[in-house]
Design a protein around this motif. Sequence first.
Motif, PDB file in Angstrom:
ATOM      1  N   GLN A  70     -19.805 -41.864  -3.085  1.00  0.00           N
ATOM      2  CA  GLN A  70     -19.387 -40.618  -2.450  1.00  0.00           C
ATOM      3  C   GLN A  70     -18.207 -40.753  -1.479  1.00  0.00           C
ATOM      4  OE1 GLN A  70     -23.069 -39.083  -0.855  1.00  0.00           O
ATOM      5  NE2 GLN A  70     -23.998 -38.990  -2.880  1.00  0.00           N
ATOM      6  N   PRO A  71     -17.065 -41.263  -1.953  1.00  0.00           N
ATOM      7  CA  PRO A  71     -15.880 -41.335  -1.080  1.00  0.00           C
ATOM      8  C   PRO A  71     -15.220 -39.958  -0.953  1.00  0.00           C
ATOM      9  CG  PRO A  71     -15.298 -42.049  -3.275  1.00  0.00           C
ATOM     10  CD  PRO A  71     -16.790 -41.787  -3.282  1.00  0.00           C
ATOM     11  N   GLN A  72     -14.270 -39.834  -0.031  1.00  0.00           N
ATOM     12  CA  GLN A  72     -13.556 -38.566   0.125  1.00  0.00           C
ATOM     13  C   GLN A  72     -12.459 -38.395  -0.919  1.00  0.00           C
ATOM     14  OE1 GLN A  72     -12.268 -37.974   4.141  1.00  0.00           O
ATOM     15  NE2 GLN A  72     -14.261 -37.097   4.641  1.00  0.00           N
ATOM     16  N   ILE A  73     -12.013 -39.502  -1.493  1.00  0.00           N
ATOM     17  CA  ILE A  73     -10.993 -39.454  -2.545  1.00  0.00           C
ATOM     18  C   ILE A  73     -11.489 -40.282  -3.716  1.00  0.00           C
ATOM     19  CG2 ILE A  73      -8.651 -40.131  -3.180  1.00  0.00           C
ATOM     20  CD1 ILE A  73      -7.792 -39.497  -0.355  1.00  0.00           C
ATOM     21  N   VAL A  74     -11.489 -39.668  -4.896  1.00  0.00           N
ATOM     22  CA  VAL A  74     -11.928 -40.343  -6.110  1.00  0.00           C
ATOM     23  C   VAL A  74     -10.700 -40.895  -6.815  1.00  0.00           C
ATOM     24  CG1 VAL A  74     -13.047 -40.038  -8.347  1.00  0.00           C
ATOM     25  CG2 VAL A  74     -13.941 -38.843  -6.346  1.00  0.00           C
ATOM     26  N   ASN A  75     -10.737 -42.180  -7.135  1.00  0.00           N
ATOM     27  CA  ASN A  75      -9.642 -42.812  -7.877  1.00  0.00           C
ATOM     28  C   ASN A  75      -9.984 -42.799  -9.356  1.00  0.00           C
ATOM     29  OD1 ASN A  75      -7.978 -43.618  -5.663  1.00  0.00           O
ATOM     30  ND2 ASN A  75      -9.496 -45.191  -5.194  1.00  0.00           N
ATOM     31  N   VAL A  76      -9.226 -42.036 -10.118  1.00  0.00           N
ATOM     32  CA  VAL A  76      -9.414 -42.004 -11.566  1.00  0.00           C
ATOM     33  C   VAL A  76      -8.512 -43.096 -12.118  1.00  0.00           C
ATOM     34  CG1 VAL A  76      -9.309 -40.601 -13.644  1.00  0.00           C
ATOM     35  CG2 VAL A  76      -9.888 -39.540 -11.464  1.00  0.00           C
ATOM     36  N   LYS A  77      -9.104 -44.230 -12.408  1.00  0.00           N
ATOM     37  CA  LYS A  77      -8.323 -45.414 -12.777  1.00  0.00           C
ATOM     38  C   LYS A  77      -7.600 -45.251 -14.111  1.00  0.00           C
ATOM     39  CE  LYS A  77     -11.148 -48.520 -10.063  1.00  0.00           C
ATOM     40  NZ  LYS A  77     -12.183 -47.688  -9.525  1.00  0.00           N
ATOM     41  N   LYS A  78      -8.231 -44.562 -15.044  1.00  0.00           N
ATOM     42  CA  LYS A  78      -7.618 -44.387 -16.365  1.00  0.00           C
ATOM     43  C   LYS A  78      -6.264 -43.698 -16.271  1.00  0.00           C
ATOM     44  CE  LYS A  78      -9.955 -42.155 -19.620  1.00  0.00           C
ATOM     45  NZ  LYS A  78     -10.945 -41.761 -20.600  1.00  0.00           N
ATOM     46  N   GLU A  79      -6.165 -42.693 -15.418  1.00  0.00           N
ATOM     47  CA  GLU A  79      -4.915 -41.941 -15.271  1.00  0.00           C
ATOM     48  C   GLU A  79      -4.142 -42.320 -14.017  1.00  0.00           C
ATOM     49  OE1 GLU A  79      -7.581 -39.139 -15.608  1.00  0.00           O
ATOM     50  OE2 GLU A  79      -7.576 -39.455 -17.752  1.00  0.00           O
ATOM     51  N   GLY A  80      -4.700 -43.149 -13.181  1.00  0.00           N
ATOM     52  CA  GLY A  80      -4.027 -43.546 -11.952  1.00  0.00           C
ATOM     53  C   GLY A  80      -3.906 -42.412 -10.944  1.00  0.00           C
ATOM     54  N   LEU A  81      -4.892 -41.511 -10.923  1.00  0.00           N
ATOM     55  CA  LEU A  81      -4.865 -40.359 -10.015  1.00  0.00           C
ATOM     56  C   LEU A  81      -5.806 -40.578  -8.843  1.00  0.00           C
ATOM     57  CD1 LEU A  81      -5.104 -37.451 -12.610  1.00  0.00           C
ATOM     58  CD2 LEU A  81      -3.089 -38.111 -11.325  1.00  0.00           C
ATOM     59  N   LYS A  82      -5.444 -39.994  -7.720  1.00  0.00           N
ATOM     60  CA  LYS A  82      -6.331 -39.934  -6.561  1.00  0.00           C
ATOM     61  C   LYS A  82      -6.639 -38.465  -6.331  1.00  0.00           C
ATOM     62  CE  LYS A  82      -4.796 -44.138  -4.430  1.00  0.00           C
ATOM     63  NZ  LYS A  82      -4.479 -44.819  -3.192  1.00  0.00           N
ATOM     64  N   ILE A  83      -7.897 -38.119  -6.470  1.00  0.00           N
ATOM     65  CA  ILE A  83      -8.312 -36.717  -6.396  1.00  0.00           C
ATOM     66  C   ILE A  83      -9.220 -36.524  -5.188  1.00  0.00           C
ATOM     67  CG2 ILE A  83      -9.532 -34.868  -7.598  1.00  0.00           C
ATOM     68  CD1 ILE A  83      -8.716 -36.240 -10.223  1.00  0.00           C
ATOM     69  N   ALA A  84      -8.827 -35.590  -4.323  1.00  0.00           N
ATOM     70  CA  ALA A  84      -9.628 -35.275  -3.136  1.00  0.00           C
ATOM     71  C   ALA A  84     -10.838 -34.446  -3.539  1.00  0.00           C
ATOM     72  CB  ALA A  84      -8.778 -34.509  -2.130  1.00  0.00           C
ATOM     73  N   VAL A  85     -11.950 -34.739  -2.908  1.00  0.00           N
ATOM     74  CA  VAL A  85     -13.185 -33.985  -3.160  1.00  0.00           C
ATOM     75  C   VAL A  85     -13.769 -33.566  -1.816  1.00  0.00           C
ATOM     76  CG1 VAL A  85     -13.724 -35.125  -5.357  1.00  0.00           C
ATOM     77  CG2 VAL A  85     -14.552 -36.117  -3.231  1.00  0.00           C
ATOM     78  N   ASN A  86     -14.629 -32.557  -1.860  1.00  0.00           N
ATOM     79  CA  ASN A  86     -15.285 -32.111  -0.631  1.00  0.00           C
ATOM     80  C   ASN A  86     -16.542 -32.944  -0.388  1.00  0.00           C
ATOM     81  OD1 ASN A  86     -17.209 -30.978  -2.376  1.00  0.00           O
ATOM     82  ND2 ASN A  86     -16.336 -28.942  -2.237  1.00  0.00           N
ATOM     83  N   ASP A  87     -17.318 -32.589   0.618  1.00  0.00           N
ATOM     84  CA  ASP A  87     -18.497 -33.385   0.973  1.00  0.00           C
ATOM     85  C   ASP A  87     -19.610 -33.303  -0.065  1.00  0.00           C
ATOM     86  OD1 ASP A  87     -18.951 -30.723   1.593  1.00  0.00           O
ATOM     87  OD2 ASP A  87     -20.130 -31.152   3.388  1.00  0.00           O
ATOM     88  N   LYS A  88     -19.499 -32.403  -1.019  1.00  0.00           N
ATOM     89  CA  LYS A  88     -20.487 -32.306  -2.101  1.00  0.00           C
ATOM     90  C   LYS A  88     -19.976 -32.905  -3.409  1.00  0.00           C
ATOM     91  CE  LYS A  88     -22.777 -28.429  -0.042  1.00  0.00           C
ATOM     92  NZ  LYS A  88     -23.073 -27.028  -0.056  1.00  0.00           N
ATOM     93  N   GLY A  89     -18.754 -33.437  -3.383  1.00  0.00           N
ATOM     94  CA  GLY A  89     -18.233 -34.145  -4.546  1.00  0.00           C
ATOM     95  C   GLY A  89     -17.429 -33.316  -5.517  1.00  0.00           C
ATOM     96  N   TRP A  90     -17.160 -32.073  -5.199  1.00  0.00           N
ATOM     97  CA  TRP A  90     -16.391 -31.216  -6.087  1.00  0.00           C
ATOM     98  C   TRP A  90     -14.909 -31.287  -5.744  1.00  0.00           C
ATOM     99  CZ3 TRP A  90     -19.209 -30.300  -9.997  1.00  0.00           C
ATOM    100  CH2 TRP A  90     -20.580 -30.105  -9.864  1.00  0.00           C
ATOM    101  N   VAL A  91     -14.066 -31.185  -6.734  1.00  0.00           N
ATOM    102  CA  VAL A  91     -12.618 -31.274  -6.528  1.00  0.00           C
ATOM    103  C   VAL A  91     -12.187 -30.186  -5.558  1.00  0.00           C
ATOM    104  CG1 VAL A  91     -10.357 -31.170  -7.636  1.00  0.00           C
ATOM    105  CG2 VAL A  91     -12.272 -32.208  -8.846  1.00  0.00           C
ATOM    106  N   ASP A  92     -11.567 -30.612  -4.457  1.00  0.00           N
ATOM    107  CA  ASP A  92     -11.175 -29.662  -3.414  1.00  0.00           C
ATOM    108  C   ASP A  92     -10.198 -30.365  -2.476  1.00  0.00           C
ATOM    109  OD1 ASP A  92     -10.954 -27.673  -1.529  1.00  0.00           O
ATOM    110  OD2 ASP A  92     -13.077 -27.622  -0.996  1.00  0.00           O
ATOM    111  N   PHE A  93      -8.994 -29.861  -2.412  1.00  0.00           N
ATOM    112  CA  PHE A  93      -7.996 -30.404  -1.491  1.00  0.00           C
ATOM    113  C   PHE A  93      -8.053 -29.554  -0.220  1.00  0.00           C
ATOM    114  CE2 PHE A  93      -6.733 -31.729  -5.663  1.00  0.00           C
ATOM    115  CZ  PHE A  93      -6.225 -33.006  -5.479  1.00  0.00           C
ATOM    116  N   GLN A  94      -9.124 -29.705   0.544  1.00  0.00           N
ATOM    117  CA  GLN A  94      -9.405 -28.866   1.709  1.00  0.00           C
ATOM    118  C   GLN A  94      -8.253 -28.883   2.696  1.00  0.00           C
ATOM    119  OE1 GLN A  94     -12.972 -30.627   3.174  1.00  0.00           O
ATOM    120  NE2 GLN A  94     -14.271 -29.524   1.737  1.00  0.00           N
ATOM    121  N   GLY A  95      -7.933 -27.701   3.186  1.00  0.00           N
ATOM    122  CA  GLY A  95      -6.922 -27.570   4.211  1.00  0.00           C
ATOM    123  C   GLY A  95      -5.491 -27.753   3.724  1.00  0.00           C
TER     124      GLY A  95
END
Length: 161
Positions: A70-95
């Motif tokens: 449950q990190p704040q940023i998920v690293n999608v290694k296959k695509e080399g992306l860093k995706i921000a998630v909220n405290d429940k794990g859903w994709v959300d670039f809060q603020g």
Amino acid sequence: MTRQEQVNSREKSLSENIVIITLVACLMSVFIYYFFKQEDNFTKANFTAAASTFASRVTAIRAQWFMENQPQIVNVKKEGLKIAVNDKGWVDFQGAQGNCIKVWRAVMKTELTFMNNPVAVLELMQTSPTSQRRCRFQLASGEYFDYALQTGMVSNISIAK
């Protein structure tokens, strides 16, 4: 073969060619008519499929969030992306400004287009009964789907009539 028979034979094959060309042109025009008549149905079906793809990718990102403790940023290694998630794990670039645009780009891995049509993005805020933020992704023809940032639900898939 006499000269007259040759002329008659050429005239006959010329008239046959004209009939064949006219028949092919008529069949092509019928095909084109029905193709353009059904083009809206193709767009609707593909946009519904895009909403399903969006939902499955969001779920996959959340599953990876669980696997990575449950990190704040998920690293999608296959695509080399860093995706921000909220405290429940859903994709959300809060603020972040353009939150929903960033969500689309991160999840769909494309710019804001769908079948060469631009996708309009709205961030909606619902205050009652509970505070909820949603992203609405909509085509100019009226088709849209919503993504609830707190719950990860992809819903309200609406197809224009």
